[in-house]
Write a protein that holds these residues in place. Structure first.
Motif, PDB file in Angstrom:
ATOM      1  N   ARG A 224      16.147   8.773  35.367  1.00  0.00           N
ATOM      2  CA  ARG A 224      16.879   7.506  35.232  1.00  0.00           C
ATOM      3  C   ARG A 224      17.865   7.537  34.075  1.00  0.00           C
ATOM      4  N   LYS A 225      17.850   8.616  33.285  1.00  0.00           N
ATOM      5  CA  LYS A 225      18.726   8.710  32.123  1.00  0.00           C
ATOM      6  C   LYS A 225      20.163   8.924  32.572  1.00  0.00           C
ATOM      7  N   VAL A 226      21.081   8.210  31.935  1.00  0.00           N
ATOM      8  CA  VAL A 226      22.498   8.299  32.264  1.00  0.00           C
ATOM      9  C   VAL A 226      23.240   8.778  31.027  1.00  0.00           C
ATOM     10  N   TYR A 227      24.107   9.764  31.197  1.00  0.00           N
ATOM     11  CA  TYR A 227      24.924  10.261  30.098  1.00  0.00           C
ATOM     12  C   TYR A 227      26.317   9.656  30.235  1.00  0.00           C
ATOM     13  N   VAL A 228      26.771   9.010  29.174  1.00  0.00           N
ATOM     14  CA  VAL A 228      28.063   8.337  29.208  1.00  0.00           C
ATOM     15  C   VAL A 228      29.029   9.098  28.308  1.00  0.00           C
ATOM     16  N   SER A 229      30.063   9.668  28.902  1.00  0.00           N
ATOM     17  CA  SER A 229      31.063  10.418  28.160  1.00  0.00           C
ATOM     18  C   SER A 229      31.890   9.476  27.301  1.00  0.00           C
ATOM     19  N   GLY A 230      32.139   9.869  26.057  1.00  0.00           N
ATOM     20  CA  GLY A 230      32.972   9.072  25.170  1.00  0.00           C
ATOM     21  C   GLY A 230      32.207   8.046  24.368  1.00  0.00           C
ATOM     22  N   MET A 231      30.892   7.973  24.541  1.00  0.00           N
ATOM     23  CA  MET A 231      30.082   6.996  23.808  1.00  0.00           C
ATOM     24  C   MET A 231      29.947   7.463  22.356  1.00  0.00           C
TER      25      MET A 231
ATOM     26  N   VAL B 228      26.098   4.479  18.346  1.00  0.00           N
ATOM     27  CA  VAL B 228      25.928   3.261  19.130  1.00  0.00           C
ATOM     28  C   VAL B 228      24.443   2.938  19.290  1.00  0.00           C
ATOM     29  N   LYS B 229      24.135   1.671  19.214  1.00  0.00           N
ATOM     30  CA  LYS B 229      22.733   1.214  19.321  1.00  0.00           C
ATOM     31  C   LYS B 229      22.383   0.957  20.787  1.00  0.00           C
ATOM     32  N   HIS B 230      21.103   1.116  21.112  1.00  0.00           N
ATOM     33  CA  HIS B 230      20.608   0.892  22.470  1.00  0.00           C
ATOM     34  C   HIS B 230      20.972  -0.506  22.951  1.00  0.00           C
ATOM     35  N   ARG B 231      20.842  -1.482  22.087  1.00  0.00           N
ATOM     36  CA  ARG B 231      21.139  -2.874  22.437  1.00  0.00           C
ATOM     37  C   ARG B 231      22.610  -3.038  22.826  1.00  0.00           C
ATOM     38  N   ASP B 232      23.517  -2.404  22.090  1.00  0.00           N
ATOM     39  CA  ASP B 232      24.945  -2.515  22.386  1.00  0.00           C
ATOM     40  C   ASP B 232      25.290  -1.904  23.740  1.00  0.00           C
ATOM     41  N   VAL B 233      24.638  -0.797  24.072  1.00  0.00           N
ATOM     42  CA  VAL B 233      24.869  -0.162  25.371  1.00  0.00           C
ATOM     43  C   VAL B 233      24.387  -1.086  26.480  1.00  0.00           C
ATOM     44  N   ARG B 234      23.207  -1.653  26.302  1.00  0.00           N
ATOM     45  CA  ARG B 234      22.661  -2.559  27.315  1.00  0.00           C
ATOM     46  C   ARG B 234      23.564  -3.772  27.515  1.00  0.00           C
ATOM     47  N   VAL B 235      24.015  -4.381  26.411  1.00  0.00           N
ATOM     48  CA  VAL B 235      24.905  -5.543  26.507  1.00  0.00           C
ATOM     49  C   VAL B 235      26.187  -5.174  27.243  1.00  0.00           C
ATOM     50  N   TYR B 236      26.743  -4.025  26.935  1.00  0.00           N
ATOM     51  CA  TYR B 236      27.979  -3.609  27.586  1.00  0.00           C
ATOM     52  C   TYR B 236      27.792  -3.485  29.100  1.00  0.00           C
TER      53      TYR B 236
ATOM     54  N   GLU C  64      25.219  -4.523  31.086  1.00  0.00           N
ATOM     55  CA  GLU C  64      24.695  -5.695  31.784  1.00  0.00           C
ATOM     56  C   GLU C  64      25.717  -6.829  31.841  1.00  0.00           C
ATOM     57  N   ASP C  65      26.370  -7.117  30.725  1.00  0.00           N
ATOM     58  CA  ASP C  65      27.232  -8.294  30.649  1.00  0.00           C
ATOM     59  C   ASP C  65      28.698  -7.992  30.953  1.00  0.00           C
ATOM     60  N   LYS C  66      29.257  -6.996  30.283  1.00  0.00           N
ATOM     61  CA  LYS C  66      30.690  -6.742  30.420  1.00  0.00           C
ATOM     62  C   LYS C  66      31.028  -5.981  31.693  1.00  0.00           C
ATOM     63  N   ALA C  67      30.261  -4.943  32.013  1.00  0.00           N
ATOM     64  CA  ALA C  67      30.574  -4.132  33.185  1.00  0.00           C
ATOM     65  C   ALA C  67      29.875  -4.660  34.440  1.00  0.00           C
ATOM     66  N   LYS C  68      28.976  -5.613  34.260  1.00  0.00           N
ATOM     67  CA  LYS C  68      28.264  -6.253  35.392  1.00  0.00           C
ATOM     68  C   LYS C  68      27.535  -5.226  36.265  1.00  0.00           C
ATOM     69  N   CYS C  69      26.777  -4.339  35.623  1.00  0.00           N
ATOM     70  CA  CYS C  69      26.044  -3.295  36.352  1.00  0.00           C
ATOM     71  C   CYS C  69      24.638  -3.721  36.721  1.00  0.00           C
ATOM     72  N   GLY C  70      24.208  -4.884  36.292  1.00  0.00           N
ATOM     73  CA  GLY C  70      22.853  -5.328  36.598  1.00  0.00           C
ATOM     74  C   GLY C  70      21.935  -5.088  35.407  1.00  0.00           C
ATOM     75  N   LYS C  71      20.665  -5.387  35.597  1.00  0.00           N
ATOM     76  CA  LYS C  71      19.648  -5.289  34.555  1.00  0.00           C
ATOM     77  C   LYS C  71      19.335  -3.835  34.251  1.00  0.00           C
ATOM     78  N   ILE C  72      19.287  -3.506  32.943  1.00  0.00           N
ATOM     79  CA  ILE C  72      18.939  -2.156  32.505  1.00  0.00           C
ATOM     80  C   ILE C  72      17.550  -2.160  31.899  1.00  0.00           C
ATOM     81  N   ALA C  73      16.734  -1.186  32.291  1.00  0.00           N
ATOM     82  CA  ALA C  73      15.341  -1.103  31.804  1.00  0.00           C
ATOM     83  C   ALA C  73      15.285  -0.606  30.390  1.00  0.00           C
TER      84      ALA C  73
END
Length: 82
Positions: free
Chosen positions: A52-59, A63-71, A73-82
């Protein structure tokens, strides 16, 4: 080797004690151990990352786990992240 050796290059096998300047591959002190890379190839897959791990290029590294989740879930509208 066909490529010339730069003046600031240091052979890690002999620390430039042999002349003329040479690449480490051409060094008489270089110890070859054929097959040593095979060990790591055989170990591949033993500690595989979570599928389930996703590697994001350019990150950014800090960066904090919370900031990635907010991005995502809220900004990119990808749905709920575990």
């Amino acid at each position: 080797s066909a490529k010339p050796v730069p003046p600031d290059y240091v052979c890690q096998a002999c620390k430039n004690k042999h002349s003329p300047p040479h690449w480490i591959y051409d060094c008489p002190d270089k110890v070859r151990r054929p097959g040593t890379n095979q060990v790591r190839k055989n170990m591949k897959g033993i500690n595989m990352p979570d599928p389930r791990k996703v590697y994001v290029s350019g990150m950014p590294f800090g960066v904090k786990h919370r900031d990635v989740r907010v991005y995502f879930e809220d900004k990119a509208k990808c749905g709920k992240i575990a």
